[in-house]
Design an enzyme around this catalytic site. Structure first.
Site, mmCIF file in Angstrom:
data_model
loop_
_atom_site.group_PDB
_atom_site.id
_atom_site.type_symbol
_atom_site.label_atom_id
_atom_site.label_comp_id
_atom_site.label_asym_id
_atom_site.label_seq_id
_atom_site.Cartn_x
_atom_site.Cartn_y
_atom_site.Cartn_z
ATOM 1 N N HIS A 205 0.818 -1.204 0.000
ATOM 2 C CA HIS A 205 0.000 0.000 0.000
ATOM 3 C C HIS A 205 0.860 1.266 0.000
ATOM 4 C CE1 HIS A 205 -3.431 2.515 1.246
ATOM 5 N NE2 HIS A 205 -4.139 1.568 0.654
ATOM 6 N N ASP B 54 0.690 4.355 -2.490
ATOM 7 C CA ASP B 54 0.542 5.778 -2.134
ATOM 8 C C ASP B 54 1.594 6.626 -2.860
ATOM 9 O OD1 ASP B 54 -1.519 5.227 -0.513
ATOM 10 O OD2 ASP B 54 -0.501 5.661 1.385
ATOM 11 N N ARG C 65 -0.320 13.695 -24.081
ATOM 12 C CA ARG C 65 1.004 14.224 -23.698
ATOM 13 C C ARG C 65 1.342 13.758 -22.271
ATOM 14 N NH1 ARG C 65 0.532 20.010 -23.500
ATOM 15 N NH2 ARG C 65 0.678 19.839 -21.257
ATOM 16 N N GLU D 297 -7.999 6.103 -6.975
ATOM 17 C CA GLU D 297 -6.899 6.227 -7.951
ATOM 18 C C GLU D 297 -7.443 6.906 -9.210
ATOM 19 O OE1 GLU D 297 -8.916 3.911 -7.748
ATOM 20 O OE2 GLU D 297 -8.807 2.500 -9.401
ATOM 21 N N ARG E 12 -0.931 23.519 -17.607
ATOM 22 C CA ARG E 12 -0.776 24.974 -17.497
ATOM 23 C C ARG E 12 -1.231 25.399 -16.098
ATOM 24 N NH1 ARG E 12 -5.120 26.445 -21.801
ATOM 25 N NH2 ARG E 12 -6.152 25.130 -20.296
HETATM 26 N N1 LIG Z 1 -2.226 2.620 -2.015
HETATM 27 C C1 LIG Z 1 -3.444 3.121 -2.182
HETATM 28 N N2 LIG Z 1 -4.392 2.389 -2.787
HETATM 29 C C2 LIG Z 1 -5.622 2.907 -2.970
HETATM 30 C C3 LIG Z 1 -5.917 4.219 -2.538
HETATM 31 N N3 LIG Z 1 -7.206 4.463 -2.872
HETATM 32 C C4 LIG Z 1 -7.686 3.354 -3.493
HETATM 33 N N4 LIG Z 1 -6.730 2.403 -3.571
HETATM 34 C C5 LIG Z 1 -6.801 1.064 -4.131
HETATM 35 O O1 LIG Z 1 -6.920 1.144 -5.540
HETATM 36 C C6 LIG Z 1 -7.437 -0.111 -6.002
HETATM 37 C C7 LIG Z 1 -8.396 0.136 -7.144
HETATM 38 O O2 LIG Z 1 -8.745 -1.102 -7.654
HETATM 39 P P1 LIG Z 1 -9.775 -1.302 -8.842
HETATM 40 O O3 LIG Z 1 -10.912 -0.344 -8.683
HETATM 41 O O4 LIG Z 1 -10.089 -2.760 -8.908
HETATM 42 O O5 LIG Z 1 -9.016 -0.823 -10.131
HETATM 43 P P2 LIG Z 1 -7.675 -1.318 -10.856
HETATM 44 O O6 LIG Z 1 -6.957 -2.423 -10.151
HETATM 45 O O7 LIG Z 1 -6.862 -0.085 -11.089
HETATM 46 O O8 LIG Z 1 -8.239 -1.881 -12.194
HETATM 47 P P3 LIG Z 1 -8.587 -1.070 -13.514
HETATM 48 O O9 LIG Z 1 -9.117 0.267 -13.094
HETATM 49 O O10 LIG Z 1 -9.627 -1.883 -14.200
HETATM 50 O O11 LIG Z 1 -7.331 -0.932 -14.291
HETATM 51 C C8 LIG Z 1 -8.100 -0.774 -4.806
HETATM 52 O O12 LIG Z 1 -7.323 -1.893 -4.432
HETATM 53 C C9 LIG Z 1 -8.037 0.307 -3.716
HETATM 54 O O13 LIG Z 1 -7.847 -0.272 -2.440
HETATM 55 C C10 LIG Z 1 -4.887 4.951 -1.862
HETATM 56 O O14 LIG Z 1 -5.066 6.094 -1.427
HETATM 57 N N5 LIG Z 1 -3.680 4.377 -1.715
#
Ligand SMILES: Nc1nc2c(ncn2[C@@H]2O[C@H](COP(=O)(O)OP(=O)(O)OP(=O)(O)O)[C@@H](O)[C@H]2O)c(=O)[nH]1
Length: 492
Positions: A382, A386, A432, A412, A401
């Site tokens: 994790h 982050d 870009r 994310e 800009r």
């Molecule tokens: N380290 C970290 N992880 C986060 C944060 N917020 C969300 N996540 C994690 O981001 C992940 C998102 O997973 P998914 O929604 O399945 O998306 P993905 O794995 O990017 O899959 P796709 O979007 O289909 O490419 C989850 O495991 C969340 O726990 C954060 O602030 N920090």
């Protein structure tokens, strides 16, 4: 050679010669022969065609230039040189007057409005404007001299303003450095302050100043709240410790008394003459021992209770710290990435929509979602997740800009506002960004990790609420995910 004294005789002779030479009596041939006989220079023909072309090209933007152009046109039609001469003079005068009028408008309102901080110079600009608007013919030279002096004063005022601005900026940088030294232990404040310092490193503009003001208010809010709470907690801890020391002193006094009772008891035992006396001393010692034991037990319990209270106070301070970090989410920035949070986005959206409507420009919206972020988290942890988000936010902010806004929209997922940008250009900006992320690859503890994203782009229709355009961008983003990720799609 006979002398032809009257124009009628010259004309007759000209016709006679034309006939003799069998030349057709066209106006040009006639004119050439007439002047040859009279011994006068030949007038040039009136160049109507070329003069008409000039007359079409004349400016007709103000009533005065329109009038002068029409006079010129009529003079060309008349084919008369003196009329044309008068028309050209009128044209020159109207051009001169137009120039003076523009100069007058430049002095007032344009320049005088810029001189809000210099009322004397502003008044001088107004006065000069009035004089250039009036009849300048008589005192033209004196007026030009005053204009020249005024320009010198403007140059000095400009240099002054420049050094005042530089001084103010330096002062602000100093204050920021000072604050960041005072709040070393607060990561969130530190992030905010470094963003502020970055903002002051580049050229100033109104939007950036607005952003800086908001961030400073956030910092001040949080700092004062934090300080009040921590002072309270510290005061409570202090009074608890004072109580603790009192109890220890009490306990010390009681144990001190007990020690002297013991010493006295020992003396009396040594001096005892019979069993009766001894049992009396032992009885007294037992009573004193029980008393001392009770006091010691009570003190131990009180001290344990006090320790519990101190621990609870410590926990309270830690909770406060956490709550304040969470409260920072209620202000305008996301503590992890420093980008706007939802509240910050709402304000930025309101501001940009109003600006776009006022200026008639296009506001585009992009939603980007990191690809396979769950795998990244699961594989590298994790903390690395982050750091990846922080890296992405930094690259995004530094590639856009200053007038663009970036918001952390979900875990994310990021939303970008692109003012004054049509949909196709917004998509090009996101492409870009993809390239920039490949170039500035994320360095995790475990090595180089490529972060990719899928994005959807839409443009706000001036008459629709923002969430409709965001939904369109969201659908385009999901389409990008389904089409294989790592791509940018525009909303249909
Ligand atoms: N380290 C970290 N992880 C986060 C944060 N917020 C969300 N996540 C994690 O981001 C992940 C998102 O997973 P998914 O929604 O399945 O998306 P993905 O794995 O990017 O899959 P796709 O979007 O289909 O490419 C989850 O495991 C969340 O726990 C954060 O602030 N920090």
């Amino acid at each position: 050679m006979p002398d032809f004294s009257s124009p009628a005789e010259i004309a007759r002779e000209a016709l006679r010669r034309l006939t003799a030479k069998r030349i057709p009596p066209t106006p040009d041939q006639y004119r050439a022969h007439y002047h040859e006989i009279a011994g006068t220079p030949e007038d040039e023909a009136f160049p109507s065609g070329q003069l008409k072309a000039i007359s079409h090209a004349l400016p007709r933007t103000t009533p005065a230039t329109l009038r002068a152009a029409q006079q010129f046109e009529a003079a060309v039609d008349s084919g008369n040189w003196p009329t044309l001469r008068r028309a050209i003079l009128a044209l020159a005068e109207s051009a001169g007057n137009d120039c003076l009028r523009q100069l007058s408008r430049l002095l007032h309102p344009a320049i005088s409005a810029l001189l809000a901080d210099q009322p004397e110079l502003a008044a001088e600009a107004r006065l000069l404007a009035q004089e250039f608007d009036g009849d300048v013919a008589e005192h033209q030279e004196a007026l030009l001299h005053r204009l020249e002096q005024f320009i010198h004063k403007l140059e000095w005022a400009g240099a002054d303003l420049h050094s005042i601005r530089a001084g103010l900026l330096e002062l602000l940088r100093l204050i920021l450095r000072n604050i960041s030294e005072l709040v070393l232990e607060d990561r969130w404040l530190h992030g905010q302050l470094s963003v502020l310092s970055e903002a002051f490193a580049g050229p100033l503009d109104a939007r950036m100043l607005d952003e800086v003001q908001r961030r400073l208010l956030d910092v001040i809010d949080k700092q004062s709240h934090l300080k009040r709470q921590l002072t309270d907690a510290q005061e409570r801890l202090k009074s608890m410790l004072a109580g603790f020391v009192d109890r220890l002193a009490n306990f010390g006094a009681v144990t001190g008394d007990y020690a002297s009772v013991l010493a006295r008891g020992t003396e009396r035992i040594e001096a005892a003459q019979d069993i009766g006396e001894l049992s009396e001393v032992v009885g007294e010692l037992l009573t004193e021992t029980r008393l001392a034991h009770d006091v010691a037990q009570r003190s131990t319990e009180e001290i344990a209770a006090l320790r519990g209270e101190v621990d609870a106070a410590n926990q309270h301070i830690l909770r406060l710290q956490r709550e304040l970090d969470e409260a920072s989410e209620l202000v305008r920035h996301d503590p992890l990435t420093g980008t706007l949070n939802r509240k910050g986005l709402d304000e930025a959206l309101e501001r940009e929509i109003a600006l776009a409507r006022r200026r008639g420009t296009q506001l585009s919206i992009a939603l980007l979602d990191v690809d396979n972020f769950k795998t990244l988290n699961d594989t590298y942890g994790h903390k690395t997740g982050d750091e990846a988000l922080r890296h992405l936010a930094t690259v995004v902010r530094e590639s856009l800009r200053p007038q663009d806004s970036v918001c952390r929209y979900g875990g994310e997922e990021f939303l970008i506002l692109l003012p004054d940008t049509v949909q196709a250009d917004a998509a090009a900006v996101l492409v870009r960004l993809q390239r920039e992320l490949t170039r500035r690859i994320f360095m995790a503890d475990q090595g180089r990790l490529l972060i990719t994203f899928s994005a959807g782009v839409s443009t706000l229709d001036p008459n629709e609420p923002a969430h409709i355009a965001i939904e369109r961008a969201d659908r385009a983003m999901y389409a990008a995910k389904h089409a294989g990720k790592n791509r940018v799609l525009v909303a249909g």
